[in-house]
Design an enzyme around this catalytic site. Structure first.
Site, PDB file in Angstrom:
ATOM      1  N   GLU A  20       0.799  -1.235   0.000  1.00 55.64           N
ATOM      2  CA  GLU A  20       0.000   0.000   0.000  1.00 55.64           C
ATOM      3  C   GLU A  20       0.831   1.284   0.000  1.00 55.64           C
ATOM      4  OE1 GLU A  20      -3.842  -1.561   2.530  1.00 55.64           O
ATOM      5  OE2 GLU A  20      -2.083  -1.004   3.657  1.00 55.64           O
TER       6      GLU A  20
HETATM    7  C1  TNX Z   1      -4.354  -3.989   4.898  1.00 47.72           C
HETATM    8  S1  TNX Z   1      -2.739  -6.320   4.333  1.00 47.72           S
HETATM    9  C2  TNX Z   1      -3.056  -3.754   5.305  1.00 47.72           C
HETATM   10  C3  TNX Z   1      -2.789  -3.340   6.688  1.00 47.72           C
HETATM   11  C4  TNX Z   1      -4.052  -3.154   7.477  1.00 47.72           C
HETATM   12  C5  TNX Z   1      -5.009  -4.265   7.143  1.00 47.72           C
HETATM   13  C6  TNX Z   1      -6.263  -4.240   7.948  1.00 47.72           C
HETATM   14  C7  TNX Z   1      -1.692  -5.311   4.159  1.00 47.72           C
HETATM   15  C8  TNX Z   1      -0.491  -5.794   3.558  1.00 47.72           C
HETATM   16  N1  TNX Z   1      -1.948  -4.052   4.548  1.00 47.72           N
HETATM   17  O1  TNX Z   1      -2.030  -2.164   6.695  1.00 47.72           O
HETATM   18  O2  TNX Z   1      -3.745  -3.170   8.814  1.00 47.72           O
HETATM   19  O3  TNX Z   1      -5.347  -4.184   5.775  1.00 47.72           O
HETATM   20  O4  TNX Z   1      -7.060  -5.354   7.697  1.00 47.72           O
END
Ligand code: TNX
Length: 538
Positions: A342
Site C-alpha cells: 500500500e
Molecule cells: C491492509 S494487508 C493492510 C494493513 C491493514 C489491514 C487491515 C496489508 C499488507 N496491509 O495495513 O492493517 O489491511 O485489515
C-alpha cells in the site's frame, strides 16, 4: 559395533524391561475401548493414526528419558515435563535414575528411520508400558510433544488408584507437516503488545504446531523496536498508537528475549519493517526520510497509504542499512520482511527502485527477503518471497519470477476480519470470516497458485481495533486453530464436520490457558469442569 542410536534404544528397552518385571504384580493395564484419537482432540490432525485398545497410565511413577547426546532433545523433554506439571501437577524426572517405584516411561528418541523425512516429522507409539516419541530432529520431537500433550486425559481417572492417574490412549501416530512455513503475524505497531502478551501468543501457537511468528514492528502509528544507531525511532516514533494511547516499544533486550522464547518453542520470529509506505512514525522521528512532501506529524488514526520514504536519497538507504543490520543481527531466522504494501503515494518507478535496492541490503545482511504481494512488481530475484494478501496479478508476477509464495489471502486468512456483523472487534473490508469459512478453503489450490510454489500459510492479525490480549484472543481464537490445521494437514484429511468436534474439545485447554476465545455458535463447545480461577486456586 552397535551405533550410538542402537545403544540408546537398547538402553530404553532395558529400562522398560526392568520396570515391567519389577512391577508385573502391580501393573495397571488401563482398559478402555478403542478410541479414535484423531476424532477426539488432536489439532492439527496427524497424517496417520492407528488406535489400539488400552491406555498408558501417566502418574507420579512415570519418568521421561531421552537420547542423551542428541542435541536439543533434553530441552524438548524438559518442556514436556514442564507442560505435564502445568496440566497435572505431576513432577516427572527427566533422564533420572530409575527408581524401584517407577512404572511407565516416556522416551524421546532420536531416530533417522521414520516413514517421512521432513525435519518436523515424528512418530509416536503408545503402549500400556511406554510412550515412545521418535524424530530425527528436536523440532520434530517438539511437534510430537504437542500431540502428546493433546491426548493426555483432561482430568485424572480417580477410580484406579489412591493417587491420581491420567490416561494416554494407546496406538501409533505417524505425522509430518504439509507446509514448511506455518505462521501467524501480530501487528504490534497499530497497538503495542507487551513481551508477556507475545509470549502467551507463542505458547498458544506452539501448541498447534505453528513454526513462525511474524512481528509487524513498524507502521504509520508506531515504531516498536529499539535501533541503537537511530534512537529517536522509539523515543519519538514509539510514543503513540491508534486511538491516542501511549504506545511502547521493545528494547533490543526484550526482542532478544522474545526470539529466545520463540526458539524454545521451535518458532522463528520474522521481523518486519514496513516500507517505503506505512512509514509515518519513522519520518516524524527523522524528517529527512520523508518523501510525501508534507511535514510529518505523529499519527493515531487508521487510514493507510499516505506516507512514503524518499526513495531517491542515499541517506535513506544508509538508514535502512543500519536498521536492517541491527535487527538481522538479533534475528537468527532466515527471513527479513520489508513490508512493501500500500505505498499509494510512492511513484511506481520509485517503488520499484526502492524494493530492488532494499533487496540488496537484506541480502547483504544474510537474510532472505519477504514482502507483501506488491514487491513482485519490482525486478527482484527468485529467492525473495511474496506474501499473497490481495492481488492475483501480483501473485502471477511472483510465479513468473520463480518466487515462493506465502498464502495470506485477506478474504480467508485475515484474523482481524470480523466473524459476523455482531463481532465486538475487527474490520470487514475484505470479508466477514466466520469460524467455518476460515477453515473451509484450500490454500493448496487457492487462485490457481501451484502447490510447489507455496511455502506455507500465514494468518495476519492486524491490530487497529484491538488493544489488549483479551481482544487479541477474541479475534485469533478459534480461527488460528483452523489455520494450523490448514497448514499442517493435507487437504484429503480435512473435513469440517470432523474438525468441528475436535475444535469443541479444545475448550478445556483454552479455558485452562485463560484464553478469551470467541465462542462461535457453530461449535458445540465442550464445557470445562473448572473455571480458570478455580484451577489457579489449586
Ligand atoms: C491492509 S494487508 C493492510 C494493513 C491493514 C489491514 C487491515 C496489508 C499488507 N496491509 O495495513 O492493517 O489491511 O485489515
Amino acid at each position: 559395533m552397535i551405533s550410538h542410536l542402537n545403544r540408546s534404544f537398547v538402553l530404553l528397552l532395558g529400562i522398560i524391561l526392568i520396570l515391567s518385571c519389577e512391577k508385573e504384580k502391580n501393573k495397571r493395564v488401563l482398559q478402555f475401548p478403542k478410541t479414535d484419537l484423531a476424532a477426539q482432540n488432536m489439532i492439527p490432525k496427524p497424517l496417520k493414526v492407528i488406535t489400539t485398545e488400552g491406555g498408558f497410565a501417566l502418574d507420579q511413577f512415570t519418568a521421561i528419558h531421552t537420547s542423551e547426546t542428541a542435541t536439543g532433545f533434553i530441552d524438548v523433554a524438559g518442556f514436556l515435563a514442564e507442560k505435564i506439571q502445568a496440566k497435572t501437577k505431576l513432577d516427572l524426572s527427566v533422564n533420572g535414575t530409575p527408581s524401584e517405584n517407577q512404572e511407565g516411561v516416556i522416551y524421546i528418541h532420536r531416530s533417522d528411520s521414520l516413514e517421512h523425512d521432513a525435519p518436523e516429522a515424528y512418530q509416536l507409539y503408545v503402549t500400556p508400558d511406554s510412550v515412545i516419541l521418535n524424530s530425527n530432529t528436536p523440532e520434530g520431537a517438539f511437534r510430537g510433544v504437542q500431540t502428546l500433550r493433546q491426548i493426555i486425559s483432561e482430568v485424572p481417572n480417580d477410580t484406579l488408584a489412591e493417587y491420581p492417574v491420567w490416561t494416554i490412549p494407546t496406538g501409533k501416530i505417524v505425522d509430518s507437516p504439509s507446509f514448511e512455513y506455518r505462521g501467524s503475524m501480530l501487528d504490534v505497531a497499530r497497538h503495542f503488545f507487551s513481551v508477556e502478551d507475545v509470549k502467551k501468543y507463542i505458547d498458544l501457537l506452539a501448541y498447534y504446531k505453528y513454526n513462525v511468528l511474524h512481528l509487524h514492528l513498524s507502521d504509520d502509528q508506531g515504531w516498536r523496536i529499539e535501533i541503537k544507531s537511530w534512537p529517536k525511532l522509539t523515543e519519538v516514533g514509539g510514543s503513540t498508537e491508534v486511538g491516542g494511547e501511549a504506545g511502547g516499544f521493545y528494547t533490543q533486550e526484550d526482542y532478544k528475549d522474545l526470539v529466545a522464547y520463540a526458539a524454545k518453542h521451535h518458532i522463528t520470529i520474522v521481523p518486519e519493517i514496513d516500507m517505503p509506505g506505512h512509514t509515518n512514525a519513522a519520518s516524524v522521528s527523522y524528517p529527512f526520510l520523508n518523501g510525501n512532501g508534507k511535514t510529518p506529524e505523529l499519527y493515531e488514526g487508521m487510514r493507510v497509504g499516505f506516507s512514503t520514504f524518499d526513495t531517491r536519497k542515499d541517506t535513506v538507504y544508509a538508514f535502512i542499512d543500519d536498521v536492517v543490520g541491527e535487527i538481522a543481527a538479533l534475528s537468527p531466522g532466515p527471513y527479513f520482511h520489508i513490508g512493501g504494501d500500500e505505498s499509494h503515494v510512492t511513484k511506481k518507478s520509485d517503488y520499484i527502485h526502492f524494493v530492488e535496492k532494499v533487496e540488496k541490503i537484506v541480502q547483504k545482511h544474510g537474510k532472505r527477503m519477504i514482502g507483501w504481494d506488491e514487491i513482485a512488481t519490482a525486478g527482484i530475484d527468485s529467492t525473495a518471497i511474496s506474501q499473497f494478501w490481495a492481488s492475483k496479478e501480483n501473485a502471477q508476477l511472483a510465479l513468473d519470477k520463480g518466487m515462493k509464495i506465502i498464502m495470506s489471502p485477506a478474504k480467508k486468512a485475515y484474523l482481524d476480519m470480523q466473524y459476523d456483523t455482531l463481532s465486538k472487534h475487527g474490520l470487514h473490508w475484505a470479508a466477514y470470516i466466520p469460524t467455518d469459512s476460515a477453515y473451509i478453503w484450500t490454500p493448496e489450490e487457492y487462485e490457481g497458485i501451484p502447490m510447489e510454489h507455496i511455502l506455507g500459510l500465514e494468518a495476519p492479525l492486524w491490530s487497529e481495533t484491538i488493544s489488549n490480549i483479551d481482544e487479541l484472543e477474541y479475534l485469533a481464537f478459534p480461527r488460528a486453530i483452523g489455520y494450523a490445521e490448514l497448514s499442517w494437514t493435507p487437504k484429503e484429511n480435512r473435513d469440517w464436520e470432523n474438525y468441528k468436534v475436535r475444535l469443541a474439545n479444545q475448550a478445556p485447554f483454552l479455558d485452562r490457558m485463560n484464553v478469551k476465545y470467541y465462542p462461535s455458535p457453530l461449535i458445540d463447545w465442550k464445557k470445562s469442569k473448572f473455571t480458570y480461577e478455580e484451577i489457579k486456586k489449586d
